[in-house]
Each structure stands twice: as structure tokens, then as C-alpha cells.
Design a protein around this motif. Structure first.
Motif, PDB file in Angstrom:
ATOM      1  N   LEU A  79     -16.410  23.465   4.396  1.00  0.00           N
ATOM      2  CA  LEU A  79     -17.267  22.565   5.163  1.00  0.00           C
ATOM      3  C   LEU A  79     -18.510  23.308   5.648  1.00  0.00           C
ATOM      4  CD1 LEU A  79     -17.640  19.780   6.593  1.00  0.00           C
ATOM      5  CD2 LEU A  79     -16.368  20.744   8.532  1.00  0.00           C
ATOM      6  N   PHE A  80     -19.677  22.703   5.411  1.00  0.00           N
ATOM      7  CA  PHE A  80     -20.958  23.246   5.854  1.00  0.00           C
ATOM      8  C   PHE A  80     -21.683  22.113   6.574  1.00  0.00           C
ATOM      9  CE2 PHE A  80     -24.990  25.717   4.192  1.00  0.00           C
ATOM     10  CZ  PHE A  80     -25.556  25.661   5.453  1.00  0.00           C
ATOM     11  N   ILE A  81     -21.954  22.305   7.852  1.00  0.00           N
ATOM     12  CA  ILE A  81     -22.680  21.300   8.629  1.00  0.00           C
ATOM     13  C   ILE A  81     -24.008  21.877   9.099  1.00  0.00           C
ATOM     14  CG2 ILE A  81     -22.684  19.852  10.682  1.00  0.00           C
ATOM     15  CD1 ILE A  81     -19.726  19.549  10.473  1.00  0.00           C
ATOM     16  N   GLY A  82     -25.095  21.256   8.623  1.00  0.00           N
ATOM     17  CA  GLY A  82     -26.431  21.671   9.044  1.00  0.00           C
ATOM     18  C   GLY A  82     -27.268  22.284   7.940  1.00  0.00           C
ATOM     19  N   ASN A  83     -26.950  21.989   6.695  1.00  0.00           N
ATOM     20  CA  ASN A  83     -27.664  22.592   5.571  1.00  0.00           C
ATOM     21  C   ASN A  83     -29.016  21.897   5.366  1.00  0.00           C
ATOM     22  OD1 ASN A  83     -28.285  24.097   3.285  1.00  0.00           O
ATOM     23  ND2 ASN A  83     -27.215  22.702   1.913  1.00  0.00           N
ATOM     24  N   MET A  84     -30.005  22.308   6.157  1.00  0.00           N
ATOM     25  CA  MET A  84     -31.342  21.714   6.058  1.00  0.00           C
ATOM     26  C   MET A  84     -32.391  22.807   6.168  1.00  0.00           C
ATOM     27  SD  MET A  84     -31.448  19.822   9.779  1.00  0.00           S
ATOM     28  CE  MET A  84     -29.698  19.403   9.812  1.00  0.00           C
ATOM     29  N   ASP A  85     -33.550  22.577   5.554  1.00  0.00           N
ATOM     30  CA  ASP A  85     -34.620  23.557   5.631  1.00  0.00           C
ATOM     31  C   ASP A  85     -35.562  23.215   6.776  1.00  0.00           C
ATOM     32  OD1 ASP A  85     -36.276  21.485   4.756  1.00  0.00           O
ATOM     33  OD2 ASP A  85     -36.348  22.207   2.690  1.00  0.00           O
ATOM     34  N   TYR A  86     -36.568  24.051   6.952  1.00  0.00           N
ATOM     35  CA  TYR A  86     -37.456  23.910   8.106  1.00  0.00           C
ATOM     36  C   TYR A  86     -38.263  22.622   8.056  1.00  0.00           C
ATOM     37  CZ  TYR A  86     -41.393  25.277   5.129  1.00  0.00           C
ATOM     38  OH  TYR A  86     -42.354  25.308   4.145  1.00  0.00           O
ATOM     39  N   GLU A  87     -38.464  22.061   6.851  1.00  0.00           N
ATOM     40  CA  GLU A  87     -39.218  20.819   6.762  1.00  0.00           C
ATOM     41  C   GLU A  87     -38.451  19.665   7.409  1.00  0.00           C
ATOM     42  OE1 GLU A  87     -40.191  20.258   2.677  1.00  0.00           O
ATOM     43  OE2 GLU A  87     -41.865  21.676   2.730  1.00  0.00           O
ATOM     44  N   ALA A  88     -37.146  19.734   7.355  1.00  0.00           N
ATOM     45  CA  ALA A  88     -36.324  18.720   8.019  1.00  0.00           C
ATOM     46  C   ALA A  88     -36.190  19.030   9.497  1.00  0.00           C
ATOM     47  CB  ALA A  88     -34.945  18.643   7.364  1.00  0.00           C
ATOM     48  N   CYS A  89     -35.940  20.307   9.809  1.00  0.00           N
ATOM     49  CA  CYS A  89     -35.804  20.722  11.202  1.00  0.00           C
ATOM     50  C   CYS A  89     -35.760  22.241  11.264  1.00  0.00           C
ATOM     51  CB  CYS A  89     -34.521  20.139  11.815  1.00  0.00           C
ATOM     52  SG  CYS A  89     -34.340  20.452  13.582  1.00  0.00           S
ATOM     53  N   GLU A  90     -36.571  22.823  12.126  1.00  0.00           N
ATOM     54  CA  GLU A  90     -36.511  24.272  12.332  1.00  0.00           C
ATOM     55  C   GLU A  90     -35.111  24.650  12.789  1.00  0.00           C
ATOM     56  OE1 GLU A  90     -38.789  26.339  11.610  1.00  0.00           O
ATOM     57  OE2 GLU A  90     -40.756  25.389  11.777  1.00  0.00           O
TER      58      GLU A  90
END
Length: 295
Positions: A79-90
């Protein structure tokens, strides 16, 4: 919603990455949509990306939804929660949640990766018999989270990777905080130790090199921080005492070319890529070095 099927190592339907279209829903409805996806029952790994306005809405409804439907998530072991880059959210803006109930709800879980540390809680007196890997990616890791890991019972933990970060974005400890973690934690199966992404990487290098885990790990990861020739010299002095270590990850560093050559000459695999140069203030001569992931 983008629910992407990924094939790995010729194993079909092994992992789905889920990025939520929050224009058509809410973070509260995310878990229900995941469970209603036809491929859901075939998953072993679930990676949850941008749940929409993660700087404003935390992922607690996602965690609570998994806990409330624990029987339906019993086939998920990664499980991985929060896999987003800076364009989505710093990374420093990502609002995380309280994972204290995940441990009992997912006894089958083998790997947990969390990105972001704002409002992150792992819980007290954690005991999980099957977790093999814990990774926390953030711009600053709070002491209370480190303390939870320090006290946790993870008898099968093989990999611990922590992005320590900087005080401006959540790290409220010091080298002694990490020293206490490594002194008191009990992970008998640990083979990968990563204490990374710190602005005091030379100090942490000394702490790690004198820790009890040096005699059992095979991979030492001190990457993404401000390690310089001072830390490199400590490694060269100590590493021969630990023939069990076969890989050093030191990428993103402030080594001189001479230190890079000396480290690359070690009879083990060494990653010293991504050399950086310190910034020097022209007015006062102050030297500035930076961890790679902060804001």
C-alpha cells in the motif's frame, strides 16, 4: 479517475495506481470507487495518488475506508498513499492521516509507503507481524513519528527508508533523535537501512555508522542529503569493518571529485551520482547545502 493496470515481471494485474478525479467526487467516495472497480479483487498492490486538493483535504477518509472494509482489502499486501508529484501538491503540503488502525486492519500488509508528513501519525505500541518494508517520503519527519517507529514491533521488517528532511518542513529533531531511534529499535531482520534527505547528513552518517544495525544490513542508504567529504571520510574509515554491506547509496551528494574516486574504488557497489556544489554567500562566506526534497 484514472485507474491504471500495470503488468510487472509477466505477472498480470499486479498493481493499480489510482488517481482520483475530484471534480466528479470527493475524497470520502474514493474507497467505494476503488472497491467497485472490476479489477479490484485481483490486486496485490494499491498505489493511491492525488486525491484532490491534498493541501486542504487529508487522506483520513481513505485510511478509515480501508479499515472499515478490511475484509475487502485482505488481498492487498502493498500500500502506497500519497504518490503525487509537486504539480499536484508539494510534498510538505500533503495532509496525511492517522494510520494507527491500519496495523490491525491489514495483518497481511508487507509494504507500506507514505508520502507527506503533515498530520501524519503511525500510532503508539505498533505491533505488526508481517510488515517487511516501511518507507516515509517527506520534507520533514516529526519526532513523534520517529518515536512510533522506534517503539514499533516489526519482527519481519527488512527495509526501513526514512526521508528525514529539514526543520522548516517538519523535522523537529536532531542527530540524537536518530541515534535514539537506532539504539532502541528492534528490527532483527533488517537488511536495508535508509536514513536520507537530511541537511545534517554528515552528522547522521556518523550516527548510522556507529549503530548496531551496521553488522546486519546489506544496503546502506545515505542519499539525497548534504553528505560531504566529512561523511565520505567516515564511511571510508568504517566500511571495511562490515563485510556484510554490499551496496552504498550516496546519490545526491556534495563530494569532491577526489572523494568520489575513493568511494568508487571500494570493492562494493557504490552510487555517488548527482554531485552537487555548495552555494557560498559572497557577502559573509556562509556555505549552503540542501537536501533534495524539502518543500
Amino acid at each position: 479517475m484514472n485507474f491504471e493496470l500495470v503488468e510487472e515481471d509477466n505477472i498480470k494485474v499486479n498493481k493499480h495506481t489510482y488517481f482520483y478525479d475530484y471534480d466528479d467526487g470527493s475524497v470520502e467516495g474514493m474507497i467505494q470507487e476503488i472497491m467497485e472497480t472490476p479489477q479490484f479483487s485481483t490486486l496485490s498492490e494499491l498505489v493511491i495518488g492525488d486525491w484532490g486538493e491534498a493541501w486542504d483535504d487529508g487522506c483520513q477518509p481513505i485510511i478509515d475506508g480501508i479499515v472499515a472494509n478490511a475484509d475487502k482489502f485482505s488481498h492487498i499486501n502493498k500500500l502506497f498513499i500519497g504518490n503525487m508529484d509537486y504539480e499536484a501538491c508539494e510534498v510538505s503540503w500533503i495532509i496525511q492521516g492517522n494510520y494507527s488502525e491500519i496495523w490491525s486492519a491489514m495483518p497481511q500488509l508487507k509494504e507500506l509507503t507514505v508520502k507527506g508528513s503533515m498530520n501524519l501519525q503511525l500510532g503508539d505500541d505498533i505491533c505488526h507481524e508481517n510488515l517487511e518494508a516501511l518507507t516515509i517520503i517527506c520534507g520533514g519527519l516529526p519526532k513523534d513519528v520517529i518515536k512510533s517507529i522506534q517503539k514499533a514491533k516489526f519482527p519481519k521488517l527488512k527495509k526501513l527508508l526514512l526521508f528525514i528532511g529539514v526543520d522548516d518542513y517538519g523535522f523537529d529533531g536532531d542527530a540524537d533523535t536518530i541515534k535514539e531511534l537506532l539504539e532502541q529499535a528492534d528490527f532483527p531482520e533488517l537488511t536495508y537501512l535508509g536514513i536520507t534527505n537530511s541537511e545534517i547528513q554528515d552528522e547522521l552518517t556518523e550516527v548510522v555508522l556507529n549503530s548496531k544495525f551496521m553488522g546486519q544490513i546489506s544496503v546502506l542508504d545515505l542519499s539525497n542529503g548534504t553528505i560531504s567529504d566529512k561523511g565520505g571520510a567516515l564511511i571510508l574509515e568504517k566500511i571495511s569493518d562490515y563485510p556484510n554491506i554490499n551496496k552504498l547509496d550516496l546519490h545526491h551528494n556534495y563530494f569532491t571529485d577526489e572523494m568520489v574516486e575513493r568511494l568508487e574504488a571500494l570493492p562494493i557497489k557504490v552510487d555517488v551520482s548527482d554531485q552537487d556544489e555548495a552555494d557560498i554567500d559572497e557577502d559573509d562566506g556562509e556555505i549552503y547545502m540542501y537536501a533534495i526534497l524539502t518543500e
